[in-house]
Design a protein around this motif. Sequence first.
Motif, short mmCIF file in Angstrom:
data_model
loop_
_atom_site.label_atom_id
_atom_site.label_comp_id
_atom_site.label_asym_id
_atom_site.label_seq_id
_atom_site.Cartn_x
_atom_site.Cartn_y
_atom_site.Cartn_z
N CYS A 70 0.84 -1.20 0.00
CA CYS A 70 0.00 0.00 0.00
C CYS A 70 0.88 1.25 0.00
O CYS A 70 2.04 1.19 0.42
CB CYS A 70 -0.86 0.01 1.25
SG CYS A 70 -2.09 -1.28 1.21
N PRO A 71 0.32 2.38 -0.43
CA PRO A 71 1.13 3.61 -0.49
C PRO A 71 1.51 4.14 0.89
O PRO A 71 0.92 3.73 1.90
CB PRO A 71 0.21 4.60 -1.21
CG PRO A 71 -1.18 4.06 -1.02
CD PRO A 71 -1.04 2.57 -0.93
N LEU A 72 2.46 5.09 0.89
CA LEU A 72 2.95 5.65 2.15
C LEU A 72 2.39 7.04 2.43
O LEU A 72 2.35 7.48 3.57
CB LEU A 72 4.48 5.74 2.11
CG LEU A 72 5.20 4.38 2.09
CD1 LEU A 72 6.63 4.54 1.64
CD2 LEU A 72 5.14 3.73 3.46
N GLY A 73 2.00 7.77 1.39
CA GLY A 73 1.45 9.12 1.62
C GLY A 73 1.89 10.11 0.58
O GLY A 73 1.86 9.83 -0.62
N VAL A 74 2.34 11.28 1.06
CA VAL A 74 2.76 12.35 0.15
C VAL A 74 4.28 12.24 -0.04
O VAL A 74 5.03 12.21 0.94
CB VAL A 74 2.40 13.73 0.72
CG1 VAL A 74 2.92 14.85 -0.18
CG2 VAL A 74 0.88 13.85 0.89
N VAL A 75 4.69 12.19 -1.29
CA VAL A 75 6.13 12.05 -1.60
C VAL A 75 6.64 13.35 -2.19
O VAL A 75 6.05 13.90 -3.13
CB VAL A 75 6.35 10.90 -2.61
CG1 VAL A 75 7.84 10.75 -2.94
CG2 VAL A 75 5.80 9.59 -2.07
N LEU A 76 7.74 13.84 -1.63
CA LEU A 76 8.41 15.01 -2.22
C LEU A 76 9.57 14.50 -3.07
O LEU A 76 10.49 13.86 -2.55
CB LEU A 76 8.93 15.93 -1.10
CG LEU A 76 9.81 17.10 -1.55
CD1 LEU A 76 9.05 18.04 -2.48
CD2 LEU A 76 10.33 17.88 -0.33
N GLY B 243 0.43 4.44 -5.60
CA GLY B 243 -0.74 5.08 -4.99
C GLY B 243 -0.42 6.27 -4.10
O GLY B 243 -1.31 6.81 -3.43
N ASN B 244 0.85 6.68 -4.08
CA ASN B 244 1.20 7.89 -3.33
C ASN B 244 0.81 9.11 -4.15
O ASN B 244 0.61 9.00 -5.37
CB ASN B 244 2.71 7.93 -3.08
CG ASN B 244 3.21 6.72 -2.35
OD1 ASN B 244 3.07 6.61 -1.15
ND2 ASN B 244 3.79 5.77 -3.09
N THR B 245 0.73 10.26 -3.52
CA THR B 245 0.59 11.49 -4.29
C THR B 245 1.93 12.22 -4.21
O THR B 245 2.70 12.03 -3.26
CB THR B 245 -0.56 12.37 -3.76
OG1 THR B 245 -0.29 12.70 -2.40
CG2 THR B 245 -1.89 11.64 -3.87
N VAL B 246 2.21 13.04 -5.22
CA VAL B 246 3.58 13.55 -5.38
C VAL B 246 3.62 15.05 -5.55
O VAL B 246 2.77 15.66 -6.20
CB VAL B 246 4.24 12.86 -6.60
CG1 VAL B 246 5.59 13.50 -6.94
CG2 VAL B 246 4.44 11.36 -6.34
N LEU B 247 4.66 15.63 -4.96
CA LEU B 247 5.00 17.02 -5.19
C LEU B 247 6.42 17.00 -5.75
O LEU B 247 7.32 16.47 -5.11
CB LEU B 247 4.98 17.74 -3.85
CG LEU B 247 4.79 19.24 -3.85
CD1 LEU B 247 4.50 19.72 -2.46
CD2 LEU B 247 5.97 19.97 -4.41
N PHE B 248 6.58 17.51 -6.94
CA PHE B 248 7.88 17.45 -7.59
C PHE B 248 8.43 18.86 -7.80
O PHE B 248 7.75 19.72 -8.33
CB PHE B 248 7.72 16.71 -8.94
CG PHE B 248 8.83 16.91 -9.94
CD1 PHE B 248 10.17 16.92 -9.54
CD2 PHE B 248 8.55 17.06 -11.29
CE1 PHE B 248 11.18 17.10 -10.46
CE2 PHE B 248 9.56 17.25 -12.22
CZ PHE B 248 10.88 17.27 -11.80
#
Length: 545
Positions: free
Chosen positions: A180-186, A209-214
């Motif tokens: 499962c995903p971990l959360g918000v990824v930078l 399934g994480n969401t990302v800020l790049f």
Amino acid sequence: MTTKDLIWWNLETLFPVEEEIPAQYSYGSPISHTEYLINGEIRHWNGQMQDIFSPVCLDTDNGPVKKLLGTSPLLTEKEALEALDAAYLAYNNGTGEWPTMAVEDRIKAMEKFVVAMKEQRALVVKTLMWEIGKTLKDSEKEFDRTVEYIIDTIDAYKNLDRDSAQYEFEQGIIGKIRRCPLGVVLCMGPFNYPLNETFTTLIPALLMGNTVLFKPAKIGVLLHRPLLEAFKNSFPKGVINIVFGRGRETVGPLMKTGKINVLAFIGTSKSANILKMQHPKPNRLRSVLALEAKNPAIVLDHADIDLAVNECILGALSYNGQRCTALKILFVHNSVVDEFNYKFTEALGKLKWGMPWEKDVQITPLPEPEKPAFLNELIEDAISKGASIINEGGATVHQTFYAPAVVYPVTKDMKLYHEEQFGPVVPIVSFEKIEEVIQYMVESNYGQQVSLFGTDREEMAGLIDKFVNQVCRVNINSQCQRSPDVYPFNGRKDSGEGTLSVVDALRTFSIRAMVAAKEISANKEMLRGIIKDRQSNFMSTDFIF
Ligand code: G3H
């Protein structure tokens, strides 16, 4: 004409007049890049901008001038936090549409993205070449390798999911286990592989399934612009957010919120440590870091010198030595060092200098403005302590161009012995006993890879067993490198944290979760119903083809 005159004459004619650049490689007019992606919207920035210059200079009446490629937004803390809010909301503590979506549907979104990404190949490759001075061939390779990486990652995810399709039965407990995903990824990538290395974290992070800020690095920004639409159109809103600006203003505040669950960072250990320490709950933060390295080549007295020279040239000077995996120090046995140095400098003399689009070019201008001065400082330190530049014209600087320099003999007391140069300077150390080199590796702050050159099976085998505990990849009679991307890429000490490879990255950006139920008939009945009526994505036994 002396060799030195020849070098200067070549350098004077190195940079082209704009009109003479073949049309297919010409960059054209500077672009005004105002776009950034937040919450599924491409927004336009009308605040402060930064000029983006190419390392490629153009020959003008006033001498060589760096080509202006365009301007890019300098977003502030406010926009960075808006992007974080969008990613946070899309994740919604794991209850959002994306983290709970069926694996097959996330794969479909990623497949849509690859198709749209491929349409931008020509523009991304050209921008990559102009923005970071990477040769056309290597820029194309970087794009194609990244597409291949995405496709391989999708395949690996399908395999992973197929393995999770079944249920386990152990000691009277029914178990269903999935990642499962971990959360918000930078995600923050480097300037030298701004597309490939960034995407080797961003893509698996999204797919799991994480969401990302790049946020791209300071150099290597404009090449991402053509992909913003593809990201926007392929993923639900807030799943991927892309901001541009100075790290100090945008990234620090993000870490301080405590809402970043994973830091995927490629850069220096110093910056990584600062970022990690800004998180208020470090125990909640996972880090995936690819950091600096000082990979040694070790040329033993029984090495095939011609082969070692070829591999060391490639390893030390591909993309002007600006690879984290580059060979950054060469240890050569004193019985063969004269032959090695002669052949190495001769081979180096044959490398073609020029503009990134020129056929067979290997040495190109450097994108970091402060790099020539930094390299010179390392060389001056070595010279003051007894070393010399042993190749004609080495370390000659002409604007953004730095002629590769071979420095010998490098010793323990010199900065070049310990510090990562990340550029076209090759320090050579002569050694008598292999214990000196082993000691170097034990004491080094870095532990990524080593290249071992030799033909004596017994000595090679003994060294392999020692070196696998110092670094993460021992290359036999071959240069250091990351590829193929299915192999693990990682580092010990200050060289990294976590392992990346097509398969490992999927694991790195996820955690195993399970549903357990005692094997009683009521539970079995309920599970059977959930599966039959497809009521849960997690509990599904669907097999992805
Ligand atoms: O800078 C680090 C890159 O990932 C190196 O990749 O060794 O395949 O060129 P490479």
